[in-house]
Design an enzyme around this catalytic site. Structure first.
Site, mmCIF file in Angstrom:
data_model
loop_
_atom_site.group_PDB
_atom_site.id
_atom_site.type_symbol
_atom_site.label_atom_id
_atom_site.label_comp_id
_atom_site.label_asym_id
_atom_site.label_seq_id
_atom_site.Cartn_x
_atom_site.Cartn_y
_atom_site.Cartn_z
ATOM 1 N N TYR B 288 0.829 -1.209 0.000
ATOM 2 C CA TYR B 288 0.000 0.000 0.000
ATOM 3 C C TYR B 288 0.864 1.259 0.000
ATOM 4 O O TYR B 288 1.699 1.465 0.884
ATOM 5 C CB TYR B 288 -0.911 0.003 1.226
ATOM 6 C CG TYR B 288 -2.045 0.978 1.125
ATOM 7 C CD1 TYR B 288 -3.266 0.585 0.582
ATOM 8 C CD2 TYR B 288 -1.921 2.280 1.581
ATOM 9 C CE1 TYR B 288 -4.324 1.476 0.499
ATOM 10 C CE2 TYR B 288 -2.980 3.173 1.494
ATOM 11 C CZ TYR B 288 -4.181 2.757 0.953
ATOM 12 O OH TYR B 288 -5.232 3.638 0.876
ATOM 13 N N TYR B 338 -5.421 5.471 -7.523
ATOM 14 C CA TYR B 338 -5.619 5.383 -6.084
ATOM 15 C C TYR B 338 -7.089 5.103 -5.815
ATOM 16 O O TYR B 338 -7.922 6.008 -5.823
ATOM 17 C CB TYR B 338 -5.162 6.657 -5.375
ATOM 18 C CG TYR B 338 -5.244 6.508 -3.871
ATOM 19 C CD1 TYR B 338 -4.453 5.585 -3.213
ATOM 20 C CD2 TYR B 338 -6.129 7.264 -3.115
ATOM 21 C CE1 TYR B 338 -4.541 5.406 -1.841
ATOM 22 C CE2 TYR B 338 -6.219 7.105 -1.736
ATOM 23 C CZ TYR B 338 -5.420 6.178 -1.102
ATOM 24 O OH TYR B 338 -5.513 6.001 0.254
#
Ligand SMILES: [Zn+2]
Lengths: 143, 383
Positions: B288, B338
């Site tokens: 991440y 994103y």
């Protein structure tokens, strides 16, 4: 500027700030007495619900800092780039308060020369009034 | 312990919409399109779906989605909190539901219009929960400011530099340059462009921050037994974990005794304990990357290197294809899209199917992680 919006647990911090006092919540159980931050209803060490607000010396050291640049909310953008520091308290280094390092309590957030920002720098607290609310600011110790 | 999730379920379908700064469709339509694409990929009829999982921040709920796609009776649904920390837990919750017989076909999804829609930190009318009063008045406003504070301390303690953060940004950009679906597909990055980029929250510059993207993704989970009859090569869910460390405080983990050991460490301990292999057996990782400093912190947390060694780990092309640990092979949150990290899950599946646009040869194991810095989750996938 954004004013603090205290919750029930945090309200005493701001009430003491209005009197110019930096106080941190502590367990009031006999034999424990540990400080905790952010404030909460019960002690994570002994689970007592008894608490008190202990006066701090107001001294600390810069643990880290950032310098925000826009895009930011308008009142902050007008002072950017400014600093936000994290202060570890001399009395309790594991308690770290976000704040701003400035040249005088009511000076703008960008008043300090960024070249003077340094991790480990000794600082002390002062209070300034912002839209009727007293908020802590931090000043460099004279070395 | 009798029950185990180990390889009991598999991801058999993945789907996504286009990614763009602005898409005309609603979040609901994007969600339905991604979910239907994932079901078509799996060769499973929408009427067979009986489990849903997404993030608490997901605006399209299972009621809306189920009736739009024509799902039948739904017997399991869950929502996971903490923004990007929830991504891998959606798969984990469905794996648990399917493995224990609560459902048979699970769909996890995330649909978001962040490029053109609202961002939580921009909302000044509503104070965010607890930490707000301790940070917002001082101008610590955005996630970039909150993580920048940890990054500065990390650099101070371990000698990490902006060049290390650049290594992370570059690896993601290089992979995006191989991925036509990535927003940054045709936008190469150089050290010069990184070092001269405008600052967002010093020490973090523009390219240390994730993109702002509209788009949706979904994946389909069934039992390992059923997966053998599906259209695609199964990608097994080998181990799953969530992580909320003691005395953790969300994005502002400053009040933890050790703010530089975040939720990754907690998730990792459980993840590896349940697994048949360890960090050194991971062929490719999807870590991440809302902000570049999360990569060195996660490399340490998940055990790819020791404490304080995460920045040095990025040197010498370690994160590139052919390196020690290729990461974010679709481009990640920094350069593909994103969408709260869901693209990392689907990219992990692509790697283990052997169809990534930046394929790691013979990749058989993949770590996928969710947002570090918030209560998190992670999964280990294997082919
Ligand atoms: Zn106590």
């Amino acid at each position: 500027m954004l004013l603090p919006v205290p919750d029930e647990d945090g309200a005493p911090f701001w009430e003491y700030a209005a009197r110019g006092e930096l106080r941190i919540q502590a367990c009031a159980a006999p034999g424990c007495g540990k400080l905790r931050f952010p404030p909460r209803p019960c002690c994570p060490h002994c689970r007592s619900f008894a608490s008190e607000w202990r006066l701090m010396s107001g001294k600390g050291r810069v643990w880290s800092y950032v310098r925000p640049h826009p895009p930011l909310l308008p009142a902050y953008a007008a002072q950017a780039p400014y600093n936000v520091i994290l202060v570890e308290l001399a009395d309790a280094p594991h308690i770290r308060l976000a704040g701003n390092l400035v040249t005088a309590p009511d000076a703008p957030l960008d008043s300090l020369d960024p070249a003077r920002l340094r991790i480990g720098a000794k600082v002390h607290v002062a209070f300034t009034e912002q839209d009727g609310v007293s908020v802590p600011r931090w000043l460099l110790e004279k070395s | 312990m009798a029950a185990t999730l180990k390889d009991a379920t598999a991801i058999v379908g993945i789907g996504q919409t286009a990614f763009a700064k602005q898409l005309p469709q609603s979040e609901k339509e994007l969600a339905c399109r991604a979910i239907l694409a994932a079901l078509a990929d799996a060769g499973i009829a929408p009427s067979e779906v009986d489990a849903f999982s997404s993030y608490t921040m997901e605006e399209t709920d299972e009621v809306e989605v189920a009736k739009a796609i024509g799902a039948g009776d739904v017997t399991f649904f869950s929502k996971i909190g903490y923004g990007g920390g929830g991504s891998c837990a959606t798969v984990g919750h469905l794996a648990a539901a399917v493995a224990t017989g609560q459902a048979s076909v699970g769909v996890a999804w995330r649909s978001r219009k962040r490029g053109s829609g609202p961002r939580p930190w921009k909302n000044t009318a509503v104070q965010l929960p607890t930490p707000g009063q301790w940070t917002r008045p001082f101008g610590l406003l955005r996630p970039a400011d909150e993580i920048g504070m940890l990054a500065r301390r990390y650099m101070h303690e371990y000698g990490a530099t902006r060049d290390h953060l650049f290594n992370v940004a570059l690896a993601c950009r290089n992979r995006a340059n191989q991925n036509p679906a990535a927003i940054m597909y045709d936008r190469p990055m150089t050290r010069e462009s990184y070092m001269t980029a405008r600052m967002i929250s010093e020490p973090l510059c523009l390219f240390d921050n994730c993109l702002e993207t509209d788009g949706a993704l979904a994946c389909v989970i069934v039992s390992a037994e059923r997966a053998r009859d599906c259209r695609q090569k199964p990608v097994y869910v080998h181990s799953v974990a969530q992580g909320l460390p003691a005395q953790h405080h969300g994005m502002v983990n400053y009040w933890n005794d050790d703010p530089l050991t975040g939720p990754a460490w907690t998730a990792a301990r459980h993840l590896w304990k349940q697994a048949d292999f360890g960090p050194h057996d991971v062929d490719v990782a999807q870590i991440y990357d809302a902000f570049t400093p999360l990569i060195p912190l996660s490399l340490e947390g998940y055990g790819f290197c020791g404490r304080g060694e995460g920045a040095a780990f990025t040197e010498g092309g370690a994160l590139e294809i052919g390196g020690r640990l290729p990461i974010n092979t679709g481009g990640g949150g920094l350069s593909e899209a994103y969408v709260h990290g869901f693209n990392l899950i689907n990219e992990g599946v692509k790697q283990l199917r052997g169809i990534s646009t930046a394929q790691v040869p013979d990749a058989a194991t993949c770590l996928v992680t969710a947002g570090e810095g918030v209560p998190t989750s992670a999964i280990l996938l294997r082919s």
